[in-house]
Motif scaffolding. Structure first.
Motif, PDB file in Angstrom:
ATOM      1  N   VAL A   1       0.838  -1.209   0.000  1.00  0.00           N
ATOM      2  CA  VAL A   1       0.000   0.000   0.000  1.00  0.00           C
ATOM      3  C   VAL A   1       0.870   1.255   0.000  1.00  0.00           C
ATOM      4  O   VAL A   1       0.604   2.211  -0.725  1.00  0.00           O
ATOM      5  CB  VAL A   1      -0.973  -0.016   1.204  1.00  0.00           C
ATOM      6  N   SER A   2       1.941   1.239   0.779  1.00  0.00           N
ATOM      7  CA  SER A   2       2.845   2.395   0.818  1.00  0.00           C
ATOM      8  C   SER A   2       3.513   2.625  -0.531  1.00  0.00           C
ATOM      9  O   SER A   2       3.741   3.774  -0.930  1.00  0.00           O
ATOM     10  CB  SER A   2       3.908   2.202   1.886  1.00  0.00           C
ATOM     11  N   ALA A   3       3.834   1.554  -1.228  1.00  0.00           N
ATOM     12  CA  ALA A   3       4.429   1.706  -2.563  1.00  0.00           C
ATOM     13  C   ALA A   3       3.441   2.374  -3.513  1.00  0.00           C
ATOM     14  O   ALA A   3       3.814   3.278  -4.277  1.00  0.00           O
ATOM     15  CB  ALA A   3       4.860   0.346  -3.104  1.00  0.00           C
ATOM     16  N   TYR A   4       2.180   1.956  -3.463  1.00  0.00           N
ATOM     17  CA  TYR A   4       1.177   2.588  -4.313  1.00  0.00           C
ATOM     18  C   TYR A   4       0.940   4.047  -3.909  1.00  0.00           C
ATOM     19  O   TYR A   4       0.775   4.916  -4.769  1.00  0.00           O
ATOM     20  CB  TYR A   4      -0.139   1.808  -4.284  1.00  0.00           C
ATOM     21  N   VAL A   5       0.935   4.328  -2.629  1.00  0.00           N
ATOM     22  CA  VAL A   5       0.781   5.712  -2.164  1.00  0.00           C
ATOM     23  C   VAL A   5       1.936   6.563  -2.689  1.00  0.00           C
ATOM     24  O   VAL A   5       1.734   7.689  -3.159  1.00  0.00           O
ATOM     25  CB  VAL A   5       0.700   5.774  -0.622  1.00  0.00           C
ATOM     26  N   LEU A   6       3.155   6.038  -2.638  1.00  0.00           N
ATOM     27  CA  LEU A   6       4.316   6.770  -3.137  1.00  0.00           C
ATOM     28  C   LEU A   6       4.201   7.032  -4.639  1.00  0.00           C
ATOM     29  O   LEU A   6       4.483   8.138  -5.108  1.00  0.00           O
ATOM     30  CB  LEU A   6       5.598   5.987  -2.831  1.00  0.00           C
ATOM     31  N   ILE A   7       3.759   6.040  -5.384  1.00  0.00           N
ATOM     32  CA  ILE A   7       3.592   6.213  -6.831  1.00  0.00           C
ATOM     33  C   ILE A   7       2.532   7.261  -7.130  1.00  0.00           C
ATOM     34  O   ILE A   7       2.752   8.159  -7.965  1.00  0.00           O
ATOM     35  CB  ILE A   7       3.240   4.864  -7.496  1.00  0.00           C
ATOM     36  N   PHE A   8       1.388   7.187  -6.463  1.00  0.00           N
ATOM     37  CA  PHE A   8       0.326   8.163  -6.714  1.00  0.00           C
ATOM     38  C   PHE A   8       0.732   9.562  -6.247  1.00  0.00           C
ATOM     39  O   PHE A   8       0.371  10.561  -6.883  1.00  0.00           O
ATOM     40  CB  PHE A   8      -0.986   7.728  -6.070  1.00  0.00           C
ATOM     41  N   ALA A   9       1.494   9.662  -5.166  1.00  0.00           N
ATOM     42  CA  ALA A   9       1.975  10.971  -4.711  1.00  0.00           C
ATOM     43  C   ALA A   9       2.958  11.550  -5.722  1.00  0.00           C
ATOM     44  O   ALA A   9       2.980  12.766  -5.945  1.00  0.00           O
ATOM     45  CB  ALA A   9       2.631  10.846  -3.337  1.00  0.00           C
ATOM     46  N   PHE A  10       3.764  10.702  -6.339  1.00  0.00           N
ATOM     47  CA  PHE A  10       4.676  11.180  -7.382  1.00  0.00           C
ATOM     48  C   PHE A  10       3.896  11.686  -8.592  1.00  0.00           C
ATOM     49  O   PHE A  10       4.212  12.746  -9.145  1.00  0.00           O
ATOM     50  CB  PHE A  10       5.650  10.071  -7.795  1.00  0.00           C
ATOM     51  N   ILE A  11       2.881  10.945  -8.995  1.00  0.00           N
ATOM     52  CA  ILE A  11       2.044  11.388 -10.125  1.00  0.00           C
ATOM     53  C   ILE A  11       1.362  12.710  -9.777  1.00  0.00           C
ATOM     54  O   ILE A  11       1.302  13.630 -10.617  1.00  0.00           O
ATOM     55  CB  ILE A  11       1.011  10.301 -10.486  1.00  0.00           C
ATOM     56  N   TRP A  12       0.883  12.844  -8.544  1.00  0.00           N
ATOM     57  CA  TRP A  12       0.277  14.084  -8.078  1.00  0.00           C
ATOM     58  C   TRP A  12       1.285  15.227  -8.131  1.00  0.00           C
ATOM     59  O   TRP A  12       0.976  16.333  -8.560  1.00  0.00           O
ATOM     60  CB  TRP A  12      -0.256  13.875  -6.673  1.00  0.00           C
ATOM     61  N   ARG A  13       2.531  14.956  -7.725  1.00  0.00           N
ATOM     62  CA  ARG A  13       3.573  15.986  -7.738  1.00  0.00           C
ATOM     63  C   ARG A  13       3.852  16.458  -9.165  1.00  0.00           C
ATOM     64  O   ARG A  13       3.998  17.654  -9.424  1.00  0.00           O
ATOM     65  CB  ARG A  13       4.855  15.444  -7.094  1.00  0.00           C
ATOM     66  N   VAL A  14       3.930  15.531 -10.092  1.00  0.00           N
ATOM     67  CA  VAL A  14       4.157  15.909 -11.491  1.00  0.00           C
ATOM     68  C   VAL A  14       2.978  16.719 -12.010  1.00  0.00           C
ATOM     69  O   VAL A  14       3.161  17.722 -12.706  1.00  0.00           O
ATOM     70  CB  VAL A  14       4.412  14.654 -12.361  1.00  0.00           C
ATOM     71  N   TYR A  15       1.769  16.324 -11.642  1.00  0.00           N
ATOM     72  CA  TYR A  15       0.589  17.070 -12.067  1.00  0.00           C
ATOM     73  C   TYR A  15       0.622  18.507 -11.550  1.00  0.00           C
ATOM     74  O   TYR A  15       0.418  19.448 -12.313  1.00  0.00           O
ATOM     75  CB  TYR A  15      -0.687  16.360 -11.603  1.00  0.00           C
ATOM     76  N   ILE A  16       0.865  18.684 -10.249  1.00  0.00           N
ATOM     77  CA  ILE A  16       0.855  20.053  -9.715  1.00  0.00           C
ATOM     78  C   ILE A  16       2.083  20.836 -10.152  1.00  0.00           C
ATOM     79  O   ILE A  16       2.059  22.067 -10.138  1.00  0.00           O
ATOM     80  CB  ILE A  16       0.681  20.087  -8.178  1.00  0.00           C
ATOM     81  N   MET A  17       3.154  20.129 -10.554  1.00  0.00           N
ATOM     82  CA  MET A  17       4.319  20.840 -11.068  1.00  0.00           C
ATOM     83  C   MET A  17       3.954  21.613 -12.338  1.00  0.00           C
ATOM     84  O   MET A  17       4.465  22.697 -12.579  1.00  0.00           O
ATOM     85  CB  MET A  17       5.458  19.857 -11.370  1.00  0.00           C
ATOM     86  N   PHE A  18       3.063  21.075 -13.135  1.00  0.00           N
ATOM     87  CA  PHE A  18       2.676  21.724 -14.381  1.00  0.00           C
ATOM     88  C   PHE A  18       1.371  22.508 -14.283  1.00  0.00           C
ATOM     89  O   PHE A  18       1.157  23.433 -15.062  1.00  0.00           O
ATOM     90  CB  PHE A  18       2.534  20.682 -15.499  1.00  0.00           C
ATOM     91  N   ASN A  19       0.473  22.167 -13.348  1.00  0.00           N
ATOM     92  CA  ASN A  19      -0.875  22.729 -13.358  1.00  0.00           C
ATOM     93  C   ASN A  19      -1.257  23.578 -12.155  1.00  0.00           C
ATOM     94  O   ASN A  19      -2.390  24.025 -12.090  1.00  0.00           O
ATOM     95  CB  ASN A  19      -1.893  21.591 -13.497  1.00  0.00           C
ATOM     96  N   SER A  20      -0.377  23.794 -11.219  1.00  0.00           N
ATOM     97  CA  SER A  20      -0.720  24.608 -10.063  1.00  0.00           C
ATOM     98  C   SER A  20      -0.720  26.085 -10.451  1.00  0.00           C
ATOM     99  O   SER A  20       0.173  26.551 -11.152  1.00  0.00           O
ATOM    100  CB  SER A  20       0.288  24.360  -8.942  1.00  0.00           C
ATOM    101  N   HIS A  21      -1.721  26.823  -9.972  1.00  0.00           N
ATOM    102  CA  HIS A  21      -1.807  28.244 -10.318  1.00  0.00           C
ATOM    103  C   HIS A  21      -0.689  29.050  -9.674  1.00  0.00           C
ATOM    104  O   HIS A  21      -0.081  29.900 -10.313  1.00  0.00           O
ATOM    105  CB  HIS A  21      -3.165  28.818  -9.899  1.00  0.00           C
ATOM    106  N   GLU A  22      -0.420  28.796  -8.404  1.00  0.00           N
ATOM    107  CA  GLU A  22       0.605  29.588  -7.730  1.00  0.00           C
ATOM    108  C   GLU A  22       1.940  28.871  -7.594  1.00  0.00           C
ATOM    109  O   GLU A  22       2.913  29.462  -7.175  1.00  0.00           O
ATOM    110  CB  GLU A  22       0.131  30.023  -6.341  1.00  0.00           C
ATOM    111  N   GLY A  23       2.004  27.594  -7.964  1.00  0.00           N
ATOM    112  CA  GLY A  23       3.242  26.873  -7.720  1.00  0.00           C
ATOM    113  C   GLY A  23       3.757  26.050  -8.877  1.00  0.00           C
ATOM    114  O   GLY A  23       4.496  25.101  -8.666  1.00  0.00           O
ATOM    115  N   ALA A  24       3.372  26.364 -10.094  1.00  0.00           N
ATOM    116  CA  ALA A  24       3.879  25.608 -11.243  1.00  0.00           C
ATOM    117  C   ALA A  24       5.374  25.879 -11.380  1.00  0.00           C
ATOM    118  O   ALA A  24       5.790  26.937 -11.824  1.00  0.00           O
ATOM    119  CB  ALA A  24       3.136  26.004 -12.511  1.00  0.00           C
ATOM    120  N   ASP A  25       6.174  24.912 -10.969  1.00  0.00           N
ATOM    121  CA  ASP A  25       7.609  25.136 -10.885  1.00  0.00           C
ATOM    122  C   ASP A  25       8.410  24.345 -11.911  1.00  0.00           C
ATOM    123  O   ASP A  25       9.611  24.179 -11.761  1.00  0.00           O
ATOM    124  CB  ASP A  25       8.103  24.811  -9.476  1.00  0.00           C
TER     125      ASP A  25
END
Length: 123
Positions: free
Chosen positions: A55-79
């Motif tokens: 479960v922790s491995a899947y959480v880590l994978i989904f958190a990484f996908i979330w990080r990549v998503y917000i890296m490109f799509n965050s309004h105030e934090g697209a870095d």
């Protein structure tokens, strides 16, 4: 007069950071237990540790996908422009490397990541 907090990261980035940390710590602990059981238990204990590990491995994978998503799509934090090894970032590596090697007393100010951080995160 109370100090006002200045957040450099949005709540999405901070939550993602702590989710990553919890998943990694769980993976380390359960991984050591799966390798060599260091507290007594039944086969059920091993099964629970393997389940938490999965479960922790899947959480880590989904958190990484979330990080990549917000890296490109965050309004105030697209870095993504700061983290990718673009020439405008790479050309400042000697400056920050000299600072880290105690060859310079100061370095130029960077918004969130200095060039060596960006290069490390990209790798």
């Amino acid at each position: 007069m109370a100090k006002q907090r200045l957040y450099h990261w949005s709540a999405a980035f901070r939550i993602q950071h702590w989710v990553h940390l919890a998943a990694i710590l769980t993976l380390v602990f359960t991984g050591f237990y799966i390798h060599s059981a260091f507290y007594p238990g039944t086969g059920e204990t091993m099964a629970w540790n393997r389940w938490f590990h999965l479960v922790s491995a899947y959480v880590l994978i989904f958190a990484f996908i979330w990080r990549v998503y917000i890296m490109f799509n965050s309004h105030e934090g697209a870095d993504w422009k700061e983290i990718l090894p673009l020439w405008r970032n790479v050309k400042h590596i000697p400056d920050i490397a000299a600072f880290y090697l105690f060859m310079k007393d100061t370095h130029r100010h960077y918004h969130r990541y200095n060039p060596l951080q960006a290069l490390a995160y990209t790798m």
